[in-house]
Design a protein around this motif. Structure first.
Motif, PDB file in Angstrom:
ATOM      1  N   GLN A 115      67.508  14.747  19.910  1.00 55.30           N
ATOM      2  CA  GLN A 115      67.308  15.693  20.782  1.00 55.30           C
ATOM      3  C   GLN A 115      67.259  17.220  20.320  1.00 55.30           C
ATOM      4  O   GLN A 115      66.274  18.268  20.218  1.00 55.30           O
ATOM      5  CB  GLN A 115      68.654  15.947  21.615  1.00 55.30           C
ATOM      6  CG  GLN A 115      68.615  17.167  22.722  1.00 55.30           C
ATOM      7  CD  GLN A 115      67.406  16.909  23.729  1.00 55.30           C
ATOM      8  OE1 GLN A 115      66.614  17.068  23.439  1.00 55.30           O
ATOM      9  NE2 GLN A 115      68.161  16.945  25.252  1.00 55.30           N
ATOM     10  N   VAL A 119      64.407  19.905  19.915  1.00 55.57           N
ATOM     11  CA  VAL A 119      64.566  21.501  20.128  1.00 55.57           C
ATOM     12  C   VAL A 119      64.063  22.467  19.161  1.00 55.57           C
ATOM     13  O   VAL A 119      63.324  23.536  19.479  1.00 55.57           O
ATOM     14  CB  VAL A 119      65.841  21.805  20.682  1.00 55.57           C
ATOM     15  CG1 VAL A 119      66.262  23.161  20.815  1.00 55.57           C
ATOM     16  CG2 VAL A 119      66.257  21.181  21.886  1.00 55.57           C
ATOM     17  N   ARG A 122      60.235  22.361  18.804  1.00 54.19           N
ATOM     18  CA  ARG A 122      59.436  23.247  19.928  1.00 54.19           C
ATOM     19  C   ARG A 122      59.773  24.607  19.753  1.00 54.19           C
ATOM     20  O   ARG A 122      58.947  25.438  20.014  1.00 54.19           O
ATOM     21  CB  ARG A 122      59.959  22.782  21.278  1.00 54.19           C
ATOM     22  CG  ARG A 122      59.481  21.261  21.539  1.00 54.19           C
ATOM     23  CD  ARG A 122      59.750  20.738  22.931  1.00 54.19           C
ATOM     24  NE  ARG A 122      59.203  19.227  23.040  1.00 54.19           N
ATOM     25  CZ  ARG A 122      59.662  18.662  24.040  1.00 54.19           C
ATOM     26  NH1 ARG A 122      60.551  18.999  25.046  1.00 54.19           N
ATOM     27  NH2 ARG A 122      59.095  17.282  24.127  1.00 54.19           N
ATOM     28  N   LEU A 132      61.893  23.953  25.233  1.00 50.31           N
ATOM     29  CA  LEU A 132      63.272  23.882  24.724  1.00 50.31           C
ATOM     30  C   LEU A 132      64.346  23.209  25.490  1.00 50.31           C
ATOM     31  O   LEU A 132      65.489  22.802  25.232  1.00 50.31           O
ATOM     32  CB  LEU A 132      63.500  25.300  24.643  1.00 50.31           C
ATOM     33  CG  LEU A 132      62.746  26.353  23.614  1.00 50.31           C
ATOM     34  CD1 LEU A 132      63.364  27.723  23.752  1.00 50.31           C
ATOM     35  CD2 LEU A 132      62.636  25.691  22.351  1.00 50.31           C
ATOM     36  N   GLY A 134      64.041  20.197  25.886  1.00 46.00           N
ATOM     37  CA  GLY A 134      64.019  18.960  25.022  1.00 46.00           C
ATOM     38  C   GLY A 134      63.775  17.699  25.782  1.00 46.00           C
ATOM     39  O   GLY A 134      62.896  17.816  26.671  1.00 46.00           O
ATOM     40  N   LEU A 204      72.897  22.692  20.032  1.00 41.87           N
ATOM     41  CA  LEU A 204      71.591  22.659  20.508  1.00 41.87           C
ATOM     42  C   LEU A 204      71.365  21.764  21.681  1.00 41.87           C
ATOM     43  O   LEU A 204      70.464  22.143  22.535  1.00 41.87           O
ATOM     44  CB  LEU A 204      70.888  21.715  19.335  1.00 41.87           C
ATOM     45  CG  LEU A 204      70.619  22.852  18.182  1.00 41.87           C
ATOM     46  CD1 LEU A 204      70.218  21.839  16.898  1.00 41.87           C
ATOM     47  CD2 LEU A 204      69.643  23.965  18.299  1.00 41.87           C
ATOM     48  N   SER A 207      72.232  24.105  24.357  1.00 51.94           N
ATOM     49  CA  SER A 207      71.043  25.154  24.994  1.00 51.94           C
ATOM     50  C   SER A 207      69.853  24.541  25.476  1.00 51.94           C
ATOM     51  O   SER A 207      69.245  24.765  26.178  1.00 51.94           O
ATOM     52  CB  SER A 207      70.473  25.615  23.201  1.00 51.94           C
ATOM     53  OG  SER A 207      71.352  26.386  22.703  1.00 51.94           O
ATOM     54  N   ALA A 208      69.595  23.216  25.250  1.00 53.92           N
ATOM     55  CA  ALA A 208      68.549  22.518  25.959  1.00 53.92           C
ATOM     56  C   ALA A 208      68.939  22.295  27.426  1.00 53.92           C
ATOM     57  O   ALA A 208      68.036  22.501  28.237  1.00 53.92           O
ATOM     58  CB  ALA A 208      68.568  20.850  25.271  1.00 53.92           C
ATOM     59  N   SER A 211      68.351  25.644  28.879  1.00 58.18           N
ATOM     60  CA  SER A 211      67.056  25.622  29.218  1.00 58.18           C
ATOM     61  C   SER A 211      66.295  24.973  30.308  1.00 58.18           C
ATOM     62  O   SER A 211      65.636  25.419  31.113  1.00 58.18           O
ATOM     63  CB  SER A 211      66.041  25.385  27.816  1.00 58.18           C
ATOM     64  OG  SER A 211      66.575  26.238  26.655  1.00 58.18           O
TER      65      SER A 211
END
Length: 420
Positions: A115, A119, A122, A132, A134, A204, A207-208, A211
């Protein structure tokens, strides 16, 4: 394993590497003794490396030891294309779709490191929130679906468990080749990041997820706005789009394409193409060209037109009792079939039709314009002839003389390739 959706048939995507071998053992153990759940495995042999047959042999041995039925699919990968990774992935997912049954769940062993790599990859490519987001935990794949139960787990944790269980797996020698983009990210970017920020996998992943939420909101906004911009035939009003903010019209067009099964072009091309479609003069024929489709404008509306075969060059005989394939569509009779024998052609220019039996003939070209048929469809629409006379334009008109000649009045000619 408790997160796996209920299904009577589970299939593990088994490559022979650490991740998929761990997943196979975990799933086989979790569902052992469950007569209501069938666990199988699917191995894709790409034939791209010398060890491909060794990896297949390992998968066969592992499945035999666990009593799991294994299906092996060998695929041909076009090595002449730009991205071998993308080409291999397309071939792999094509094989998945062909071998999975309706309602079956394919379990894939993507984990938290995968993952994070996705991210980051991309991000450097300039992806928007959709990219993003993912790797999704779940998605559809034809009539089947995909689920990734290991996505929250770090690879190091999987390896620790696999060693404790005494598992055997195959270490792909290409995984250390940093000439491959993902391997470069894994060894030269993500590894140092984790040394400096050990919690980077979790952040991360967060964040995915954020998004993905933003992406769902964007889809919802596009759906709401399409109620006022899209007509009943799936066409977008150019004047209504012009009234919207640029970011809104780009978002709407992007989701309009996604909902039709097409991949939107890159952000810069989408913006420029949309500008051309909305601002070009009425005498122009602007187009936004994507993979497998074109977005075209006609009479103030945007059309999404899939790439389709061109009509046959030679006339085709057609007995209306059976459908006829024509230019990527299907020609058929709806209602009581009159059982006619006709000839089908495309436009060649100069054709005339007689809309009213007692009236004069008119140029077909002008008549199609009056019916609002877009220029790109006029060359594809099937024309039907009897004894040298144009007696029908598929989906639009049937000569009164042809109706009068048949015993049944309740019928019409349909072409599902029609686009107006």
């Amino acid at each position: 394993m408790a997160s796996i959706p209920e299904s009577r048939s589970l299939c593990v995507a088994l490559s022979g590497g650490l991740d998929s071998v761990f997943l196979l053992h975990a799933v086989a153990g979790w569902f052992a003794g469950r007569a209501d759940v069938q666990v199988g495995a699917l191995h894709i042999n790409h034939g791209l490396q010398a060890a491909a047959d060794d990896m297949e042999a390992l998968c066969r041995r592992l499945c035999a030891d666990l009593g799991v039925e294994l299906t092996v699919a060998r695929v041909a990968v076009d090595t002449g294309r730009d991205s071998l990774e993308n080409t291999a992935r397309e071939a792999r997912y094509g094989a998945f779709a062909r071998h999975l049954a309706a309602g079956q769940i394919l379990l894939q062993a993507h984990h938290a490191n995968d993952q994070a790599e996705t991210v980051l990859f991309r991000l450097v490519r300039g992806s928007g929130v959709r990219g993003l987001a993912g790797i999704p935990a779940a998605r559809t794949l034809g009539a089947a679906s995909v689920f990734r139960p290991l996505l929250p787990i770090a690879r190091a944790e999987l390896e620790s468990w696999a060693l404790a269980w005494g598992l055997d797996w195959f270490d792909d020698p290409t995984n250390s080749d940093t000439r491959i983009d993902r391997n470069y990210l894994r060894h030269r970017v993500l590894a140092p990041l984790l040394e400096r920020w050990p919690g980077a996998l979790a952040t991360l992943a967060r964040s995915a997820r954020q998004s993905a939420e933003a992406d769902r909101l964007a889809a919802r906004l596009a759906a709401l706005q399409r109620d006022t911009v899209e007509d009943g035939q799936g066409r977008l009003s150019a004047p209504e789009l012009v009234r919207m903010a640029l970011c809104e019209r780009k978002n709407l067009l992007r989701w309009w394409l996604i909902d039709r099964g097409f991949e939107p072009p890159a952000a810069s091309r989408l913006e420029q193409g949309l500008q051309d479609l909305l601002q070009a003069g009425e005498d122009r024929v602007p187009a936004l060209v994507g993979t497998g489709y074109r977005v075209l404008r006609y009479q103030g509306r945007l059309y999404c037109v899939a790439d389709r075969p061109t009509p046959p060059l030679e006339p085709l005989p057609w007995h209306t009792a059976e459908p006829l394939v024509w230019a990527g569509g299907r020609l058929s009779v709806s209602g009581a079939d009159p059982g006619l024998r006709l000839t089908v052609t495309a436009r060649r220019g100069g054709e005339r039709l007689r809309p009213v039996a007692s009236g004069g003939s008119r140029p077909l070209k002008k008549w199609l314009q009056e019916q609002g048929v877009p220029p790109w469809e006029r060359e594809r629409i099937p024309l039907l002839w009897k004894d040298g006379e144009l007696v029908a334009v598929a989906g639009l008109w049937v000569s009164p003389s042809l109706r009068d000649a048949s015993e049944s009045a309740s019928w019409r000619i349909v072409w599902d390739g029609d686009c107006r």
